[in-house]
Design an enzyme around this catalytic site. Structure first.
Site, PDB file in Angstrom:
ATOM      1  CG  ASP A 160      -1.134   2.580   7.102  1.00  0.00           C
ATOM      2  OD1 ASP A 160      -1.253   2.257   5.984  1.00  0.00           O
ATOM      3  OD2 ASP A 160      -1.055   3.533   7.670  1.00  0.00           O
ATOM      4  CG  ASP A 176      -1.752   1.325   1.489  1.00  0.00           C
ATOM      5  OD1 ASP A 176      -2.138   1.581   0.397  1.00  0.00           O
ATOM      6  OD2 ASP A 176      -1.561   1.702   2.414  1.00  0.00           O
ATOM      7  CG  ASP A 207      -4.106  -0.996   3.356  1.00  0.00           C
ATOM      8  OD1 ASP A 207      -4.356  -0.759   2.223  1.00  0.00           O
ATOM      9  OD2 ASP A 207      -3.178  -0.301   3.953  1.00  0.00           O
TER      10      ASP A 207
END
Length: 690
Positions: free
Chosen positions: A575, A357, A579
């Site tokens: 995080d 990410d 996600d």
């Protein structure tokens, strides 16, 4: 003038991503991660008391060892007949409970690797080879004790965490400083932390400044400076000056307590490779029994066949993998990576694709002011105040200091970093997620003008009747397209400037990707909800192989599934709560947990506590090293046992010598597994040994 209390920066439980204008966001409360693990005692140091405890917990191997010493004394004193009786007692005493355990396993249709050892004990009794039988009893029953000792050694990080958990805190009652148990501290209470003491709760500093060591929590070796407004973690060590800390979580809910529970739960799980070793050993058992039977048929000697069974006992298969896995979990914890299970260690050793990410993972996840852009004088009405950039930033910080918004904190920190002291604010107003406004006094001088300051998005300013110059609207669109955030700043009803903020990339991104390639990762992928321009900029900076922009949470899951369907094993690093689905789908999910153990950490397989993102590569390198050592233990153990079986089949190794030889193989495999604690975790040119 009313008294305005200056707000201390609030600790965020999670750091959501702001929107391109003002940063509309929804906070997600910290989720409970795992059930409370059982208390873990530290591994005992060697002493007679510890030896007594070991004997109490493992009576069979202790009794067998003691009686073997008695038999040796009898033999040395010329009483070989008495020594044989003692050895018979050992063989029968150990053979009965071990055989009963084997029968129970067979009744459940479980073929255990101990079958060879049980047959060897029975064969020793029938052949009168009591010395060999006694050694097999010691080897089989002692294997459990050896494994338990090795696992306790491997769990020393958890033991250290449990031992050093903060238990006492200090609070002011009037003029007296009194002690309270750490679990009695409630949210909002202010505790005093003396130099050399552990911080008992998660919180923020409200008075004092000091250096704080977080090495045992995050693996970061250098102490961190902490001053008023800084967040501190429970379990970190205050080094040189007193601090007063306002609790933002109770001790049982603190990050430290969550770390202890994560490590405890991780070390209670059995590694799948242990079951893989069981499958190896089933085949090995069949081969061993076949060779023993063939030896008996060809030589007609039951003693020779017994020797084959004795050296074939596959204790190395039982011991090698769990010890290596637990040592790997311990090693990861000391490097700031909490691994939840042995399965994660195994999978880390096999991942081929690393997926990331962007926000909060490859970037810091904390916006900072990159520039303050003033509108050209030709675009501003002549009656508007003329103010320089420093004054404008100081005015913005004056109203933002009373807000708990993440962007407000960034603006205040930017002003203070330039030595600009925010002024006093009255008639403060805030529409959360849209903007703030207030009347600001930069000094207490009576002749100093009072400024009406507004900071926020275009909707907030329009609601307050403030016109927006087209040049500022156009500039905001350009910065938004580049992945930055822009807030409008108006003074006395005139919009004068844009405050531009951006989420800065983490340092060493390019080195991280190089480290991953060196560790064996074949492809690196960036998945982000940002536009193509922002995504390509991060890709170029980091040197990644592939990027997918405008990626929604469900699309991240689909990208990962596509790789999995092709037979590739995927590591996902993220995080945020968005996600979580991707972390759960990947072969291994690692959550970045520096800002707090959030919902992403609850579904991830591991949590990185360190700020050093390069430790993702360290985790991959560690996984490969652990699994290499574990498999080495399996194959070396089977290879040595197979060699010994062939020698025994030719009559070159008698049963008693074979039992001693097999015990030596066990010890060799255990020491090999403990080499995990000495794997050098090198990262590029950084030759750290964590």
């Amino acid at each position: 003038m009313p008294v305005v209390h200056r707000r201390q920066p609030a600790l965020q439980q999670s750091q959501p991503v702001p929107d391109p204008e003002r940063g509309k966001r929804a906070t997600t409360p910290v989720q409970p991660l795992l059930a409370q693990a059982a208390s873990v005692q530290p591994p005992p140091r060697f002493s007679f008391k510890a030896l007594g405890e070991l004997s109490r917990h493992y009576p069979l191997p202790s009794a067998a060892l003691l009686l073997l010493l008695v038999a040796l004394l009898c033999w040395l004193s010329g009483r070989a007949d008495l020594a044989r009786w003692v050895l018979l007692v050992i063989t029968v005493m150990g053979g009965i409970p071990l055989s009963w355990q084997m029968l129970r396993q067979l009744s459940r249709r479980e073929l255990s690797v101990d079958l060879i050892a049980i047959l060897a004990i029975i064969g020793a009794l029938l052949a009168g080879e009591y010395l060999a039988g006694a050694f097999v009893v010691l080897m089989l029953s002692g294997g459990e004790a050896l494994e338990a000792y090795a696992l306790r050694q491997a769990r020393r990080s958890l033991s250290a965490l449990a031992e050093r958990a903060p238990r006492i805190s200090h609070i002011w009652r009037g003029q007296e400083l009194v002690d309270l148990p750490a679990e009695d501290i409630e949210v909002g209470m202010v505790v005093v932390v003396k130099p050399g003491e552990l911080i008992p709760v998660d919180g923020e500093v409200v008075a004092g400044s000091s250096y704080v060591s977080e090495a045992d929590l995050t693996g970061e070796p250098l102490p961190q400076p902490k001053a008023v407004g800084a967040t501190v973690l429970s379990g970190s060590l205050n080094l040189d000056r007193p601090l007063e800390v306002r609790a933002t979580r109770r001790s049982i809910e603190s990050k430290y307590a969550q770390i202890v529970r994560l490590v405890a739960a991780a070390q209670e799980q059995k590694a799948p490779l242990h079951r893989l070793a069981d499958r190896y050993s089933v085949l090995f058992t069949a081969v061993s029994l076949s060779l023993a039977a063939l030896t008996w048929l060809l030589t007609g000697s039951g003693i020779t066949a017994l020797a084959v069974l004795v050296v074939a006992t596959p204790c190395p298969l039982i011991l090698a993998t769990p010890i290596a896995i637990m040592s790997g979990i311990d090693r990861a914890a000391r490097a700031g990576l909490i691994v939840k299970s042995g399965a994660t260690v195994e999978a880390l050793g096999e991942v081929q694709v690393a997926v990331f990410d962007k926000t909060g993972t490859l970037t810091l996840g904390m916006p900072s002011v990159s520039r303050l852009w003033r509108a050209p004088a030709s675009e501003v009405p002549a009656e508007a105040p003329i103010l320089d950039e420093a004054t404008l930033l100081r005015l913005a910080a004056s109203v933002e200091q009373l807000s708990s918004h993440i962007l407000a904190r960034a603006i205040v920190e930017s002003a203070r970093a330039q030595g600009l002291v925010p002024g006093l604010t009255e008639q403060f107003q805030e529409v959360f997620g849209k903007g703030v406004a207030g009347h600001v006094h930069l000094t207490a001088a009576p002749e100093e003008p009072v400024y009406e300051v507004t900071v926020g998005n275009r909707t907030f300013l329009r609601q307050r009747g403030i016109p927006l110059p087209p040049v500022l609207l156009q500039a905001r669109e350009q910065w938004t397209a580049a992945g930055q955030i822009a807030s409008f700043l108006a003074v006395n009803g005139y919009c004068l400037a844009l405050i531009v903020l951006e989420d800065r990339p983490r340092a060493d991104l390019a080195q991280l990707m190089a480290d991953l390639k060196q560790a064996g990762i074949e492809e690196t992928v960036l998945l982000t909800g940002d536009g193509e321009e922002v995504a390509q900029r991060i890709r170029a900076l980091a040197g990644m192989d592939r990027v997918v922009a405008h990626c929604l949470p469900e699309e991240k899951v689909q990208v990962i599934r596509d790789y999995l369907n092709k037979g590739r094993k995927v590591l996902m690093v993220g995080d945020g709560v968005n996600d979580a689905p991707a972390l759960a789908t990947a072969t291994v999910g690692i959550a970045m947990g520096q800002q707090g153990l959030t919902a992403a950490a609850s579904v991830a397989d591991a949590v990185l506590l360190s700020e050093d993102v390069r430790r993702i590569a360290t985790a991959v390198r560690l996984g490969r090293g652990v699994m290499g050592i574990a498999r080495q233990g399996i194959w070396v153990g089977m290879g040595l046992s197979a060699t010994a079986m062939l020698l025994a089949a030719f009559g070159w190794i008698p049963p008693a010598v074979g039992a001693i030889l097999q015990e030596g193989i066990d010890v060799l495999v255990i020491f090999n597994a403990l080499r995990v604690s000495r794997i050098p975790l090198e990262t590029g040119q950084d030759r750290r040994v964590l």
